[in-house]
Design an enzyme around this catalytic site. Sequence first.
Site, PDB file in Angstrom:
ATOM      1  N   GLU A 145      83.847  23.740  34.352  1.00  0.00           N
ATOM      2  CA  GLU A 145      84.299  23.087  33.119  1.00  0.00           C
ATOM      3  C   GLU A 145      85.705  22.501  33.231  1.00  0.00           C
ATOM      4  OE1 GLU A 145      83.589  25.725  29.786  1.00  0.00           O
ATOM      5  OE2 GLU A 145      81.450  25.214  29.825  1.00  0.00           O
ATOM      6  N   GLU A 299      74.407  25.708  31.410  1.00  0.00           N
ATOM      7  CA  GLU A 299      74.668  26.944  30.659  1.00  0.00           C
ATOM      8  C   GLU A 299      74.259  26.741  29.205  1.00  0.00           C
ATOM      9  OE1 GLU A 299      78.752  28.235  30.558  1.00  0.00           O
ATOM     10  OE2 GLU A 299      79.065  27.805  32.672  1.00  0.00           O
ATOM     11  N   LYS A 348      82.415  40.651  27.576  1.00  0.00           N
ATOM     12  CA  LYS A 348      81.416  41.729  27.507  1.00  0.00           C
ATOM     13  C   LYS A 348      80.570  41.683  26.236  1.00  0.00           C
ATOM     14  CE  LYS A 348      85.136  44.989  26.477  1.00  0.00           C
ATOM     15  NZ  LYS A 348      86.188  43.994  26.846  1.00  0.00           N
TER      16      LYS A 348
HETATM   17  C1  GLA Z   1      81.811  28.564  29.314  1.00  0.00           C
HETATM   18  C2  GLA Z   1      82.052  29.009  30.758  1.00  0.00           C
HETATM   19  C3  GLA Z   1      81.371  30.277  31.125  1.00  0.00           C
HETATM   20  C4  GLA Z   1      81.434  31.274  30.002  1.00  0.00           C
HETATM   21  C5  GLA Z   1      80.820  30.651  28.777  1.00  0.00           C
HETATM   22  C6  GLA Z   1      80.751  31.602  27.605  1.00  0.00           C
HETATM   23  O1  GLA Z   1      80.807  27.676  29.193  1.00  0.00           O
HETATM   24  O2  GLA Z   1      81.713  28.000  31.680  1.00  0.00           O
HETATM   25  O3  GLA Z   1      81.992  30.793  32.277  1.00  0.00           O
HETATM   26  O4  GLA Z   1      82.753  31.613  29.756  1.00  0.00           O
HETATM   27  O5  GLA Z   1      81.595  29.558  28.379  1.00  0.00           O
HETATM   28  O6  GLA Z   1      80.173  31.026  26.475  1.00  0.00           O
END
Ligand code: GLA
Length: 647
Positions: A145, A299, A348
Amino acid sequence: MAGIAFGGDYNPEQWPREVQEEDVRLMREAGVTMVSLGIFAWALLEPAEGRYEFGWLDEVVDRLHAAGIAVNLGTPTAAPPPWFSLKHPDSRPVTREGRRVGTGGREHACSSHPAFRHATAELVSRLAQRYGDHPAVVMWHVHNEYGAPLGECYCEASVAAFREWLKVRYATLDALNHAWGTTFWGQHYGDWAEIDAPRWSHTVVNPAQRLDYARFANDEHRGHYLLQKELLTGKPVTTNFAGTVNCKSMDLWTWAGDVDVIANDHYLDAERPDNHIHLAMSADLSRSLAGGGPWLLMEHSTGAVNWQRWGVAKRPGEMRRNSLAHVARGSDAVMFFQWRASRFGAEKFHSAMVPHAGTDSALWRDVVRLGAEVGRLAEVAGSRVSAEVAIVWDWESYWALELDWRPSTELRFLERVEAYYAALWREHVTVDFVHPSADISGYRLVVAPSAYLLTEGSAKNLQRYVEDGGSLVVSYFSGIVNEHDTIHPGAYPGVLREVLGLSVEEFHPLRDDETVALGRPDGVGRIWSERVRPAGARTVQSFATGPDAGHAAVTRHNLGAGVAWYIATAPDDLRELLAEIVVRAGVTRPGELPDALEMVERGPYVFLINHADAAAPVPGVVGADLISGAPFTGEVPAGGVCVVRTP
Ligand code: GLA
């Protein structure tokens, strides 16, 4: 890989070997085909400078391979190890307010910093060498990201790089002074060394300088990405975008050509009852960045996230609807953050595919069911979604509009784009997003909801589109400034006057609870009113009350073979207005459908997603439902999903 990838971020380094072994068993049970590995593992792969420990990762990769699970291998540069930060304290980014970011989190190195770039290359070239030919590794996942949480860095290395970037962009200080309008408030520069980053100040900093800094920051992150991409040969390379709609700091049009496949992360906003529409928008923008072809949902979540006001678990069926809506809109992957819920650390309380409750849980059963269903959709992979309507989306306009001292702080890019997108979603119209300079000749309708910054070239592009027979809709406060945030000459909206057949004499932004009546029964406008002076355009609706009562609020201009509409306020009944425009533009639409039924065609597959608690009749769709394996009955169950292969 064949089919739709199913899996998630996998962080085995947090678990003992027995759990890692159980992981692989459970992954097979759930139909997992790919995991993203090692994204934050730098400190474990290089615990001290130049000392590499790849053994543990070798074992994990081999174990996954033996189980037939593909690896999307991360480069862990989003989590620089403590030894690096200790040795190079000045690599830690500085915010616009001048605060240096601390360690103990992640994303705490500046993409421009020479030592960070050097350390990145050292590690990544080793990863490439060691795993590039491994048969389990199907793809590289660079960094994590970019641009989130920190887009712009204000450290010394950044400022030095900014000056070099400006020299390339402007060549001479005269050109820079002209572009930045430095005669205003006496900001004339006589030497490159005088130029600083547009740091926080107690008053407004030159908007053209800020715009260039946003462009520069985007390019610096891309530079850090490209440095890695060059080292990672042989397998496709991507980086996961921090939510196409939400990641304001990165101009993803500039990234689209640098990744081998578009990868997007999407999380529901728990506060929004319409978050499934927001999801669709993010997916459509991802597909548009991919040029209409497949992309990867890298994701999303099985349930609650832990970084919003409320960590709201998904309702029964919601995860499935979310996942399959992404597939409907072109994703060839259903990936989650993360595989197994962490017991410690910052995340967590974030949901996962294997929850803390373990496998005797509704969530796990839903994951297993979804994995099987995604498996049944294998033939959908690679097919394309086509749209007849496009919405203009430009990050530069997003940045420029939301700088300081605009005519109203209620002028927000996403607010208007979302309003138009949601109205079209409710009308069951699939849309693409386009850059204003893109070839738009193939669309029946193009909507420009918030095109505040519009270059002369892009405006000509829109005008040519109309002259050649297209239908264009433009919302207020568009076509106002050029790429340097300089107002186009003459009356507003400078470069759009001709195509819209009007000018705007005065803005009358509305206060918080102020509304204006529109000249159609019950019509209400919010946020904005302005004095439109038609010059060729016909008035379709007028303001009935407020500062512009009696004057045009909605206009239509026939130009060449096409038509250009202008909407000078934020109408409550935008959906009704757009429905009329969509029909006039000849956009193909499904017949009568319940409001909350999402219908998207992807190749020969019709995705039907029912967001309501009642069954939804869908007449006219015939074929086999890939999910149930039986012929489609003509009805989508409450909260259910059908994917119909039409003849
Ligand atoms: C982002 C990150 C992940 C995680 C998620 C949690 O998308 O890329 O590593 O932290 O958020 O929602």
